[in-house]
Scaffold this active site. Sequence first.
Site, PDB file in Angstrom:
ATOM      1  CG  HIS A  81     -30.594  31.218 -35.868  1.00 11.34           C
ATOM      2  ND1 HIS A  81     -29.453  31.303 -36.027  1.00 11.34           N
ATOM      3  CD2 HIS A  81     -31.059  31.432 -37.362  1.00 11.34           C
ATOM      4  CE1 HIS A  81     -28.993  31.242 -37.385  1.00 11.34           C
ATOM      5  NE2 HIS A  81     -30.091  31.263 -38.031  1.00 11.34           N
ATOM      6  CB  CYS A  82     -28.086  35.113 -32.477  1.00 13.52           C
ATOM      7  SG  CYS A  82     -28.063  34.290 -30.733  1.00 13.52           S
ATOM      8  CD  GLN A  83     -22.275  31.968 -34.573  1.00 16.40           C
ATOM      9  OE1 GLN A  83     -22.740  32.580 -35.506  1.00 16.40           O
ATOM     10  NE2 GLN A  83     -21.403  30.971 -34.751  1.00 16.40           N
ATOM     11  CE1 TYR A 110     -25.001  28.375 -39.717  1.00 17.95           C
ATOM     12  CE2 TYR A 110     -22.968  28.945 -39.044  1.00 17.95           C
ATOM     13  CZ  TYR A 110     -23.715  28.673 -39.926  1.00 17.95           C
ATOM     14  OH  TYR A 110     -23.151  27.805 -41.112  1.00 17.95           O
TER      15      TYR A 110
END
Length: 119
Positions: A81-83, A110
Amino acid sequence: MASSVTKEISYEDLKALLARSNNLLLVDVRTKEEVDKGKIQGSVHIPLDTVDAALAMAPEQFQAKYGVTKPQLDVPELVFHCQLGRRGDVATTKARQLGYVNARNFAGGYKEWSEKEKK
């Protein structure tokens, strides 16, 4: 074309997985600056530009650097996952190209996680 093979995981599914699985490897591919502002508990920080190198490491090296066991290629519970989802998608695609057939992307990133967790 790549997006059609990339499995995505929803917030609800990820939350359930975090609650019940001891084998989940949740990889946060954001920058250190982003991670310092908050992270999903239990995630391991491997910045996007180092994902290839990390997944190519010997298991002992990986363990020493990240403090977790290096996943097997057929590990069922590998989530990136990232932002916002895009970098997570890139990382998931890289992992799949390296043979991690079940790698998935938490597309909400996130941003979605923090919004839903603060409800």
